[in-house]
Enzyme design. Structure first.
Site, PDB file in Angstrom:
ATOM      1  N   ARG A   2       0.842  -1.210   0.000  1.00 20.29           N
ATOM      2  CA  ARG A   2       0.000   0.000   0.000  1.00 20.29           C
ATOM      3  C   ARG A   2       0.871   1.252   0.000  1.00 20.29           C
ATOM      4  NH1 ARG A   2      -2.775  -4.059   1.856  1.00 20.29           N
ATOM      5  NH2 ARG A   2      -5.054  -4.043   1.972  1.00 20.29           N
ATOM      6  N   GLY A  21      -1.279 -11.317  -5.415  1.00 17.39           N
ATOM      7  CA  GLY A  21      -2.627 -10.760  -5.563  1.00 17.39           C
ATOM      8  C   GLY A  21      -2.647  -9.250  -5.423  1.00 17.39           C
ATOM      9  N   ASP A  45      -5.853 -15.314   6.262  1.00 12.41           N
ATOM     10  CA  ASP A  45      -4.498 -15.863   6.116  1.00 12.41           C
ATOM     11  C   ASP A  45      -4.050 -16.650   7.348  1.00 12.41           C
ATOM     12  OD1 ASP A  45      -4.601 -14.583   3.719  1.00 12.41           O
ATOM     13  OD2 ASP A  45      -3.025 -13.118   4.148  1.00 12.41           O
ATOM     14  N   ARG A  62       1.936 -20.276   2.456  1.00  9.84           N
ATOM     15  CA  ARG A  62       1.338 -20.529   3.774  1.00  9.84           C
ATOM     16  C   ARG A  62       1.152 -22.026   4.045  1.00  9.84           C
ATOM     17  NH1 ARG A  62       1.140 -15.649   5.460  1.00  9.84           N
ATOM     18  NH2 ARG A  62       0.412 -13.964   4.115  1.00  9.84           N
TER      19      ARG A  62
HETATM   20  O1  LIG Z   1      -4.997  -6.453   0.952  1.00  7.70           O
HETATM   21  C1  LIG Z   1      -4.149  -7.280   1.328  1.00  7.70           C
HETATM   22  O2  LIG Z   1      -2.969  -6.953   1.574  1.00  7.70           O
HETATM   23  C2  LIG Z   1      -4.573  -8.684   1.513  1.00  7.70           C
HETATM   24  C3  LIG Z   1      -5.914  -8.999   1.630  1.00  7.70           C
HETATM   25  C4  LIG Z   1      -6.403 -10.378   1.860  1.00  7.70           C
HETATM   26  O3  LIG Z   1      -6.954 -10.859   0.644  1.00  7.70           O
HETATM   27  P1  LIG Z   1      -8.553 -10.868   0.331  1.00  7.70           P
HETATM   28  O4  LIG Z   1      -9.057  -9.497   0.499  1.00  7.70           O
HETATM   29  O5  LIG Z   1      -8.601 -11.335  -1.083  1.00  7.70           O
HETATM   30  O6  LIG Z   1      -9.176 -11.826   1.304  1.00  7.70           O
HETATM   31  C5  LIG Z   1      -5.273 -11.310   2.296  1.00  7.70           C
HETATM   32  O7  LIG Z   1      -5.700 -12.651   2.209  1.00  7.70           O
HETATM   33  C6  LIG Z   1      -4.023 -11.118   1.466  1.00  7.70           C
HETATM   34  O8  LIG Z   1      -2.990 -11.953   1.902  1.00  7.70           O
HETATM   35  C7  LIG Z   1      -3.502  -9.704   1.586  1.00  7.70           C
HETATM   36  C1  LIG Z   2      -3.567 -14.462  -0.136  1.00 11.36           C
HETATM   37  C2  LIG Z   2      -2.326 -14.001  -0.056  1.00 11.36           C
HETATM   38  O1  LIG Z   2      -1.755 -13.104  -0.906  1.00 11.36           O
HETATM   39  P1  LIG Z   2      -2.293 -12.415  -2.242  1.00 11.36           P
HETATM   40  O2  LIG Z   2      -3.786 -12.561  -2.292  1.00 11.36           O
HETATM   41  O3  LIG Z   2      -1.867 -10.997  -2.128  1.00 11.36           O
HETATM   42  O4  LIG Z   2      -1.625 -13.125  -3.379  1.00 11.36           O
HETATM   43  C3  LIG Z   2      -1.446 -14.421   1.060  1.00 11.36           C
HETATM   44  O5  LIG Z   2      -0.339 -13.875   1.192  1.00 11.36           O
HETATM   45  O6  LIG Z   2      -1.828 -15.325   1.842  1.00 11.36           O
END
Ligand SMILES: O=C(O)C1=C[C@@H](OP(=O)(O)O)[C@@H](O)[C@H](O)C1
Ligand SMILES: C=C(OP(=O)(O)O)C(=O)O
Length: 409
Positions: free
Chosen positions: A29, A72, A290, A365
């Site tokens: 962020r 992600g 997570d 994980r």
């Molecule tokens: O915004 C973030 O940094 C994250 C949000 C979560 O995902 P979701 O919003 O898809 O659940 C989490 O599981 C991911 O590891 C990191």
């Molecule tokens: C879900 C995860 O990451 P991302 O969705 O950012 O790939 C994670 O780190 O467990």
């Protein structure tokens, strides 16, 4: 890269201080906001996690094709970032990333004036981002029960939109603390938002330059809690964790209080000590998805029955985490079943004294959640390199507290 490692601990006694990696969620962020501010930023303690190193590199790249790999946040945050800054990019990722949905975000950005095409299957990466002609639309309805990352991505670009943004969240708000983390980071960089009921409003504003130090990662801390719960004796200090954190995964301290770990907050971080655990617990992971794998693997190891809700988003993460957990706990004689719609029960059984071998499904994980079981009996972890996504020094840190690791190439 080695294909597997075997992990054992000669005494089962753990003692030491660990410097955890920094939070990749906070770091990513801060990086996006700094890039949107257009000013020189002072970001400290950026995570060594691949997800953060990658975003840092991509933000500096002028390549047309951008590979978000398996990250992600990188995929979702950059989609919004390139759209609003009018950069023409092709955004792709791993095979798995191209199975992780992105339609909710793309639809929302299109309504705001982004020109985005799907290059493969509709609703999934890869994407072609062709430019931005603001429509002046201010109010958007967005589903909030699939991934909070779509909402965080939209919120971070909101102050740059000509009319700002009013996001009306529809449905259950999953991973809510991550949305709050986004708003807190935006506020740190001078942007105010209002979150009332299910609507978040952000007026057009400018991000201001500010220093920011990324905190240690509470999600990474969860594996150390599990280690302490499984050890014969333990006193572990985790450096750099704060009681007042932007991270919802600080919830691990309360969860682990019930699973055998007492947390003492100190000036340098937290001190973890062993205590008695409960035998049957119920937990809702909607705010902290997570942490689910850590809890499942630990409870299978210490014989605690857990009823779990809020696991919906696990199916679309690095792997289908529910399916991966179901397969792996079976090798420990445990079962993970959906007992009523949306309620999953982990039922543990007596562990047989044989070497356990865990597959990791290209999911960091899975590796880190099952590794602590090596305190009970030797454990093999397949494809251990997956930890680089969030905690590249995980195996070295285990060696520091006496684990013996043999790598097989
Ligand atoms: O915004 C973030 O940094 C994250 C949000 C979560 O995902 P979701 O919003 O898809 O659940 C989490 O599981 C991911 O590891 C990191
Ligand atoms: C879900 C995860 O990451 P991302 O969705 O950012 O790939 C994670 O780190 O467990």
């Amino acid at each position: 890269m080695s294909q597997s490692l075997t992990l054992s601990h000669p005494t089962g006694k753990l003692n030491g201080s660990i410097k955890l990696p920094a939070s990749k969620s906070e770091a990513n962020r801060a990086l996006i906001i700094a890039a949107l501010s257009g000013q020189e930023s002072q970001l400290h303690n950026l995570s060594e996690a691949n997800d953060t190193q990658l975003l840092q590199r991509l933000l500096q790249s002028d390549a047309e094709t951008i590979d978000a790999e398996d990250a992600g946040t990188v995929m979702r945050f950059l989609t919004a970032y390139y759209a609003v800054t009018g950069q023409k990019k092709t955004l792709t990722g791993t095979d798995r990333m191209c199975q992780r949905p992105i339609k909710i975000l793309v639809e929302a950005l299109r309504k705001l004036g982004a020109n985005i095409d799907y290059l493969g299957e509709e609703g999934y990466p890869p994407l072609k981002i062709n430019g931005f002609t603001g429509t002046g639309q201010k109010h958007l309805k967005v589903r909030s029960d699939i991934s909070s990352q779509y909402i965080s991505a939209l919120l971070m670009i909101a102050p740059l939109l000509p009319e700002g943004l009013e996001l009306e969240l529809e449905g259950k708000i999953g991973s809510r603390p991550y949305i709050e983390m986004t708003l807190s980071l935006m506020q740190h960089f001078g942007v105010r938002a209002d979150f009332s009921g299910n609507t978040i409003s952000v007026k057009p504003q400018k991000y201001t330059c500010a220093a920011f130090t990324v905190e240690s990662d509470w999600s990474a801390a969860s594996y150390w809690y599990s280690l302490v719960a499984l050890a014969n004796e333990a006193e572990i200090t985790l450096l750099g964790l704060k009681e007042q954190s932007f991270q919802g995964d600080r919830a691990i301290a309360d969860i682990m209080y019930r699973l055998g770990v007492y947390t003492e907050f100190t000036a340098e971080g937290v001190r973890l000590l062993k205590k008695e655990h409960e035998r049957h617990i119920s937990l809702d992971f909607s705010d902290c998805p997570d942490l689910a794998q850590t809890v499942v693997a630990l409870c299978a190891g210490i014989g605690v029955t857990v009823d779990m809700t809020g696991l919906e988003s696990l199916r679309i993460k690095e792997t289908d985490r529910i399916q991966a957990l179901q397969i792996e706990v079976l090798s420990m004689n445990s079962s993970l079943r959906e007992v009523t719609p949306g309620v999953f029960r982990l039922e543990p059984d007596i562990l047989q004294k044989k070497q356990l071998s865990f597959r990791t499904y290209q999911d960091h994980r899975m590796a880190m959640a099952f590794a602590p079981l090596a305190l009970l009996q030797p454990v093999e972890i397949q494809e251990p390199g997956v930890v680089r996504k969030s905690y590249p020094r995980f195996w070295e840190d285990l060696e520091k507290v006496g684990f013996e690791i043999k790598y097989k190439i």
